[in-house]
Design an enzyme around this catalytic site. Sequence first.
Site, PDB file in Angstrom:
ATOM      1  N   LYS A  11       0.822  -1.204   0.000  1.00 22.89           N
ATOM      2  CA  LYS A  11       0.000   0.000   0.000  1.00 22.89           C
ATOM      3  C   LYS A  11       0.863   1.264   0.000  1.00 22.89           C
ATOM      4  CE  LYS A  11      -3.876  -2.289   2.306  1.00 22.89           C
ATOM      5  NZ  LYS A  11      -4.740  -2.278   3.516  1.00 22.89           N
ATOM      6  N   ASN A 114      -1.938  -0.002   7.111  1.00 25.25           N
ATOM      7  CA  ASN A 114      -1.331  -1.247   7.572  1.00 25.25           C
ATOM      8  C   ASN A 114      -0.422  -1.926   6.538  1.00 25.25           C
ATOM      9  OD1 ASN A 114      -3.267  -2.286   5.870  1.00 25.25           O
ATOM     10  ND2 ASN A 114      -4.435  -3.311   7.458  1.00 25.25           N
TER      11      ASN A 114
END
Length: 166
Positions: A11, A114
Site C-alpha cells: 500500500k 497497515n
Amino acid sequence: MSVEQALSIIKPDGVQKNLVGEIVGRFEKAGLEIIAARMIHLSREQAEEFYTVHKERPFFDDLISYMMSGPVMVLVLQGDSAINANREIMGATNPADAEPGTIRADFAESIEENIVHGSDGPDTALQEIAFFFGDGGICPRTRQDCTKWPPARSNSNRRPHPMWPV
C-alpha cells in the site's frame, strides 16, 4: 499442499517508506514466487471498484482516500498454499494484534495504514488478480534452455535482435 496464486498489494505507506524490496524479500524467503508485478497510482474509480465489498462500511471513504494517496505495488504471488502463506507473512490486519516478525507488526503504524493487502481466499484471489492483471502481465517462472542461441522467440512477428543470427 497445492500451488495457489494470491494477490498482494504493498500500500502507499509501504511504498513511501521504501519497503518494497524488504516485503518482496520476505515473500521470496518464504518460498513464494513473484509471477506478476505492477506499480500503479489508483484512480478513485479503481479504488472504489476494487474495495466495493466495503462500500457500506464506515471506513470506506478513508480507505479509498488512503489507497489513492500514493502509488501501490501490486504483486501476484505463487506457491504452496500461497494465500495462507501470504496472510501469515502479513500478520493480523490490526498491527497491534500482529505477531512479531510479520510485516504489519514490524512496519505498520495503524489499522488504517497497515502496509499490505492480501487475498483472503481462492475466489477472492481469482477476482483480485483478474482486476489488476486481466490484461496480461502474469509471467510463468520458467527458464529457457540457455545452451541454444538465439533463445526461442515467443512471438514470430517480432523483429529479431540485430545481433542474433537469423
